[in-house]
Scaffold this motif. Structure first.
Motif, PDB file in Angstrom:
ATOM      1  N   ASP A  54       0.861  -1.186   0.000  1.00  0.00           N
ATOM      2  CA  ASP A  54       0.000   0.000   0.000  1.00  0.00           C
ATOM      3  C   ASP A  54       0.895   1.234   0.000  1.00  0.00           C
ATOM      4  O   ASP A  54       1.828   1.322   0.803  1.00  0.00           O
ATOM      5  CB  ASP A  54      -0.909   0.014   1.234  1.00  0.00           C
ATOM      6  N   GLY A  55       0.605   2.170  -0.897  1.00  0.00           N
ATOM      7  CA  GLY A  55       1.399   3.388  -0.965  1.00  0.00           C
ATOM      8  C   GLY A  55       2.095   3.588  -2.295  1.00  0.00           C
ATOM      9  O   GLY A  55       3.054   4.344  -2.392  1.00  0.00           O
ATOM     10  N   THR A  56       1.593   2.941  -3.342  1.00  0.00           N
ATOM     11  CA  THR A  56       2.225   3.054  -4.661  1.00  0.00           C
ATOM     12  C   THR A  56       2.272   4.499  -5.146  1.00  0.00           C
ATOM     13  O   THR A  56       3.265   4.939  -5.732  1.00  0.00           O
ATOM     14  CB  THR A  56       1.483   2.188  -5.692  1.00  0.00           C
ATOM     15  N   HIS A  57       1.191   5.256  -4.920  1.00  0.00           N
ATOM     16  CA  HIS A  57       1.172   6.648  -5.370  1.00  0.00           C
ATOM     17  C   HIS A  57       2.194   7.484  -4.602  1.00  0.00           C
ATOM     18  O   HIS A  57       2.918   8.296  -5.188  1.00  0.00           O
ATOM     19  CB  HIS A  57      -0.232   7.233  -5.235  1.00  0.00           C
ATOM     20  N   ARG A  58       2.280   7.276  -3.285  1.00  0.00           N
ATOM     21  CA  ARG A  58       3.272   8.009  -2.488  1.00  0.00           C
ATOM     22  C   ARG A  58       4.687   7.664  -2.938  1.00  0.00           C
ATOM     23  O   ARG A  58       5.553   8.541  -3.025  1.00  0.00           O
ATOM     24  CB  ARG A  58       3.083   7.679  -1.007  1.00  0.00           C
ATOM     25  N   TYR A  59       4.922   6.404  -3.230  1.00  0.00           N
ATOM     26  CA  TYR A  59       6.230   5.967  -3.714  1.00  0.00           C
ATOM     27  C   TYR A  59       6.603   6.690  -5.008  1.00  0.00           C
ATOM     28  O   TYR A  59       7.727   7.202  -5.157  1.00  0.00           O
ATOM     29  CB  TYR A  59       6.194   4.446  -3.924  1.00  0.00           C
ATOM     30  N   ASN A  60       5.686   6.738  -5.957  1.00  0.00           N
ATOM     31  CA  ASN A  60       5.964   7.395  -7.232  1.00  0.00           C
ATOM     32  C   ASN A  60       6.118   8.899  -7.081  1.00  0.00           C
ATOM     33  O   ASN A  60       6.929   9.518  -7.785  1.00  0.00           O
ATOM     34  CB  ASN A  60       4.872   7.044  -8.246  1.00  0.00           C
ATOM     35  N   VAL A  61       5.363   9.493  -6.168  1.00  0.00           N
ATOM     36  CA  VAL A  61       5.535  10.918  -5.884  1.00  0.00           C
ATOM     37  C   VAL A  61       6.928  11.184  -5.326  1.00  0.00           C
ATOM     38  O   VAL A  61       7.617  12.132  -5.734  1.00  0.00           O
ATOM     39  CB  VAL A  61       4.453  11.410  -4.892  1.00  0.00           C
ATOM     40  N   LEU A  62       7.375  10.355  -4.390  1.00  0.00           N
ATOM     41  CA  LEU A  62       8.692  10.543  -3.786  1.00  0.00           C
ATOM     42  C   LEU A  62       9.805  10.346  -4.818  1.00  0.00           C
ATOM     43  O   LEU A  62      10.844  11.011  -4.747  1.00  0.00           O
ATOM     44  CB  LEU A  62       8.873   9.587  -2.608  1.00  0.00           C
ATOM     45  N   LYS A  63       9.609   9.464  -5.779  1.00  0.00           N
ATOM     46  CA  LYS A  63      10.595   9.310  -6.848  1.00  0.00           C
ATOM     47  C   LYS A  63      10.710  10.603  -7.651  1.00  0.00           C
ATOM     48  O   LYS A  63      11.820  11.055  -7.961  1.00  0.00           O
ATOM     49  CB  LYS A  63      10.211   8.149  -7.770  1.00  0.00           C
TER      50      LYS A  63
END
Length: 210
Positions: A54-63
Protein backbone atom coordinates in the motif's frame (compact mmCIF):
# COMPACT_ATOMS: atom_id res chain seq x y z
CA UNK A 1 14.21 11.64 13.44
CA UNK A 2 12.38 9.19 15.75
CA UNK A 3 10.32 6.48 14.07
CA UNK A 4 8.10 3.72 15.42
CA UNK A 5 9.83 0.33 15.67
CA UNK A 6 8.12 -1.14 12.59
CA UNK A 7 8.77 1.96 10.46
CA UNK A 8 12.13 1.85 8.67
CA UNK A 9 13.76 4.10 6.12
CA UNK A 10 14.30 2.01 2.98
CA UNK A 11 16.38 3.05 -0.01
CA UNK A 12 13.83 3.99 -2.66
CA UNK A 13 15.40 1.87 -5.42
CA UNK A 14 15.07 -1.26 -3.27
CA UNK A 15 11.28 -0.98 -3.20
CA UNK A 16 9.11 -2.85 -5.70
CA UNK A 17 5.59 -1.67 -6.60
CA UNK A 18 2.99 -4.22 -7.66
CA UNK A 19 0.43 -1.81 -9.16
CA UNK A 20 0.57 1.11 -11.57
CA UNK A 21 -0.82 4.53 -10.62
CA UNK A 22 -4.02 6.37 -11.42
CA UNK A 23 -2.78 9.58 -13.13
CA UNK A 24 -5.41 11.85 -11.54
CA UNK A 25 -4.70 10.52 -8.06
CA UNK A 26 -0.94 10.75 -8.66
CA UNK A 27 -1.00 14.42 -9.67
CA UNK A 28 -3.32 15.33 -6.80
CA UNK A 29 -0.96 13.69 -4.33
CA UNK A 30 2.13 15.20 -5.97
CA UNK A 31 0.67 18.69 -5.64
CA UNK A 32 -0.31 18.11 -2.00
CA UNK A 33 2.97 16.58 -0.80
CA UNK A 34 5.10 19.04 -2.75
CA UNK A 35 3.23 22.08 -1.41
CA UNK A 36 3.27 20.92 2.23
CA UNK A 37 6.70 19.30 2.13
CA UNK A 38 5.44 16.57 4.45
CA UNK A 39 4.76 12.84 4.11
CA UNK A 40 1.98 11.93 6.54
CA UNK A 41 2.04 8.13 6.53
CA UNK A 42 4.57 5.38 5.74
CA UNK A 43 4.15 2.88 2.94
CA UNK A 44 3.08 -0.66 3.87
CA UNK A 45 5.83 -2.98 2.63
CA UNK A 46 6.31 -6.77 2.76
CA UNK A 47 9.35 -7.22 4.97
CA UNK A 48 11.17 -9.96 3.01
CA UNK A 49 10.73 -8.86 -0.61
CA UNK A 50 10.27 -5.09 -0.12
CA UNK A 51 7.16 -5.27 -2.31
CA UNK A 52 4.90 -2.26 -1.72
CA UNK A 53 1.49 -3.46 -0.57
CA UNK A 54 0.00 0.00 0.00
CA UNK A 55 1.40 3.39 -0.96
CA UNK A 56 2.23 3.05 -4.66
CA UNK A 57 1.17 6.65 -5.37
CA UNK A 58 3.27 8.01 -2.49
CA UNK A 59 6.23 5.97 -3.71
CA UNK A 60 5.96 7.39 -7.23
CA UNK A 61 5.53 10.92 -5.88
CA UNK A 62 8.69 10.54 -3.79
CA UNK A 63 10.60 9.31 -6.85
CA UNK A 64 9.58 12.43 -8.77
CA UNK A 65 10.57 14.61 -5.79
CA UNK A 66 14.02 12.98 -5.75
CA UNK A 67 13.76 11.31 -2.35
CA UNK A 68 16.51 8.80 -1.58
CA UNK A 69 14.70 7.04 1.27
CA UNK A 70 11.10 6.10 2.01
CA UNK A 71 9.50 5.48 5.43
CA UNK A 72 8.08 1.96 5.29
CA UNK A 73 5.91 0.04 7.72
CA UNK A 74 7.31 -3.47 7.40
CA UNK A 75 4.84 -6.34 7.72
CA UNK A 76 4.73 -10.11 7.49
CA UNK A 77 2.39 -10.88 4.57
CA UNK A 78 0.60 -13.60 6.53
CA UNK A 79 -0.60 -10.90 8.93
CA UNK A 80 -2.19 -8.81 6.14
CA UNK A 81 -5.76 -9.16 4.92
CA UNK A 82 -5.92 -9.13 1.11
CA UNK A 83 -9.05 -7.88 -0.68
CA UNK A 84 -9.82 -5.98 -3.88
CA UNK A 85 -11.76 -2.95 -5.12
CA UNK A 86 -15.01 -3.23 -7.08
CA UNK A 87 -15.38 -0.97 -10.12
CA UNK A 88 -18.79 0.73 -10.31
CA UNK A 89 -19.98 2.14 -13.66
CA UNK A 90 -23.19 3.92 -14.62
CA UNK A 91 -23.99 1.73 -17.62
CA UNK A 92 -26.59 -0.86 -18.49
CA UNK A 93 -25.49 -4.48 -18.54
CA UNK A 94 -26.06 -5.06 -22.26
CA UNK A 95 -23.74 -2.21 -23.19
CA UNK A 96 -20.79 -3.47 -21.19
CA UNK A 97 -21.41 -7.12 -22.14
CA UNK A 98 -21.36 -6.13 -25.82
CA UNK A 99 -18.15 -4.16 -25.28
CA UNK A 100 -16.49 -7.18 -23.65
CA UNK A 101 -17.57 -9.44 -26.50
CA UNK A 102 -16.21 -6.95 -29.03
CA UNK A 103 -12.80 -7.06 -27.34
CA UNK A 104 -12.62 -10.84 -27.24
CA UNK A 105 -13.82 -11.65 -23.72
CA UNK A 106 -16.01 -14.71 -23.36
CA UNK A 107 -18.24 -15.73 -20.50
CA UNK A 108 -16.96 -18.69 -18.51
CA UNK A 109 -18.98 -20.98 -16.29
CA UNK A 110 -16.01 -22.27 -14.31
CA UNK A 111 -14.41 -20.83 -11.18
CA UNK A 112 -11.37 -19.94 -13.29
CA UNK A 113 -12.50 -16.38 -14.03
CA UNK A 114 -10.68 -13.03 -14.04
CA UNK A 115 -13.58 -10.78 -13.13
CA UNK A 116 -17.33 -10.79 -12.66
CA UNK A 117 -19.93 -8.45 -14.07
CA UNK A 118 -22.73 -7.97 -11.53
CA UNK A 119 -25.94 -6.23 -12.51
CA UNK A 120 -29.17 -6.36 -10.50
CA UNK A 121 -29.66 -10.07 -9.73
CA UNK A 122 -27.36 -11.44 -12.45
CA UNK A 123 -23.67 -12.36 -12.43
CA UNK A 124 -21.46 -13.05 -15.45
CA UNK A 125 -17.94 -14.51 -15.16
CA UNK A 126 -15.32 -13.49 -17.73
CA UNK A 127 -11.81 -14.57 -18.67
CA UNK A 128 -9.59 -14.34 -21.72
CA UNK A 129 -5.88 -14.90 -21.00
CA UNK A 130 -5.35 -14.61 -17.26
CA UNK A 131 -6.03 -12.40 -14.28
CA UNK A 132 -3.34 -9.73 -14.66
CA UNK A 133 -3.54 -9.48 -18.46
CA UNK A 134 -7.33 -9.44 -18.40
CA UNK A 135 -7.46 -6.66 -15.79
CA UNK A 136 -4.98 -4.57 -17.79
CA UNK A 137 -7.04 -5.04 -20.94
CA UNK A 138 -10.29 -4.34 -19.10
CA UNK A 139 -8.88 -1.16 -17.53
CA UNK A 140 -7.97 0.12 -20.97
CA UNK A 141 -11.43 -0.67 -22.35
CA UNK A 142 -13.35 1.17 -19.62
CA UNK A 143 -10.95 4.09 -19.12
CA UNK A 144 -13.25 6.59 -20.88
CA UNK A 145 -16.17 5.84 -18.58
CA UNK A 146 -16.76 7.41 -15.18
CA UNK A 147 -15.65 4.81 -12.67
CA UNK A 148 -15.90 4.85 -8.90
CA UNK A 149 -14.41 2.27 -6.58
CA UNK A 150 -16.05 0.37 -3.74
CA UNK A 151 -14.10 -1.78 -1.23
CA UNK A 152 -15.05 -5.43 -1.69
CA UNK A 153 -16.00 -5.76 1.98
CA UNK A 154 -18.45 -2.84 1.56
CA UNK A 155 -19.85 -4.04 -1.75
CA UNK A 156 -23.08 -5.67 -0.56
CA UNK A 157 -24.15 -2.80 1.69
CA UNK A 158 -23.49 -0.20 -1.04
CA UNK A 159 -25.06 -2.21 -3.88
CA UNK A 160 -27.46 -0.33 -6.17
CA UNK A 161 -29.38 -1.62 -9.17
CA UNK A 162 -28.53 1.62 -11.00
CA UNK A 163 -24.96 0.51 -11.61
CA UNK A 164 -22.98 -2.25 -13.27
CA UNK A 165 -20.23 -3.64 -11.01
CA UNK A 166 -16.97 -5.22 -12.09
CA UNK A 167 -15.59 -7.50 -9.38
CA UNK A 168 -12.01 -8.68 -10.02
CA UNK A 169 -10.87 -12.02 -8.73
CA UNK A 170 -8.40 -11.45 -5.92
CA UNK A 171 -4.85 -12.43 -6.95
CA UNK A 172 -2.97 -14.65 -4.54
CA UNK A 173 -0.23 -13.20 -2.37
CA UNK A 174 2.28 -15.39 -4.22
CA UNK A 175 1.14 -14.00 -7.57
CA UNK A 176 1.47 -10.44 -6.28
CA UNK A 177 5.01 -10.96 -5.01
CA UNK A 178 6.15 -12.85 -8.11
CA UNK A 179 4.75 -10.27 -10.52
CA UNK A 180 6.22 -7.38 -8.52
CA UNK A 181 9.68 -8.97 -8.54
CA UNK A 182 9.40 -9.29 -12.30
CA UNK A 183 8.09 -5.72 -12.67
CA UNK A 184 4.79 -6.97 -14.07
CA UNK A 185 2.40 -4.41 -12.61
CA UNK A 186 -1.32 -4.84 -12.02
CA UNK A 187 -3.62 -1.92 -12.90
CA UNK A 188 -4.54 0.55 -10.14
CA UNK A 189 -6.99 -0.62 -7.49
CA UNK A 190 -6.44 -4.33 -8.11
CA UNK A 191 -5.65 -5.04 -4.47
CA UNK A 192 -6.59 -3.65 -1.08
CA UNK A 193 -4.23 -4.55 1.77
CA UNK A 194 -5.38 -4.13 5.36
CA UNK A 195 -3.05 -4.42 8.34
CA UNK A 196 -4.28 -5.29 11.80
CA UNK A 197 -2.64 -2.33 13.53
CA UNK A 198 -3.50 1.31 12.95
CA UNK A 199 -0.92 2.84 10.63
CA UNK A 200 1.18 5.41 12.54
CA UNK A 201 1.18 9.03 11.41
CA UNK A 202 4.78 10.11 10.91
CA UNK A 203 4.74 13.66 9.44
CA UNK A 204 8.25 13.44 7.99
CA UNK A 205 9.73 16.37 6.12
CA UNK A 206 10.78 15.68 2.53
CA UNK A 207 14.16 17.20 3.36
CA UNK A 208 14.77 14.33 5.81
CA UNK A 209 14.32 11.80 3.00
CA UNK A 210 17.10 13.16 0.78
Amino acid sequence: MVLERKVKLIYIHDLKPHESVCPIRFYEMLKDIKSRGILDYPLIVEKNSYVILDGTHRYNVLKVLKADFVPCYLVDYKDVNLLTWVRRISLDANTILNILEKYGFRETFSNNYSFKIVYKNKTYNYRERGLRDDLLKLQNIIRDYIISYVPLDKFEESFSENYVYIVPKIPTKKEIINNALRNRLYPPKTTRHIVKEELPKINISLNELK
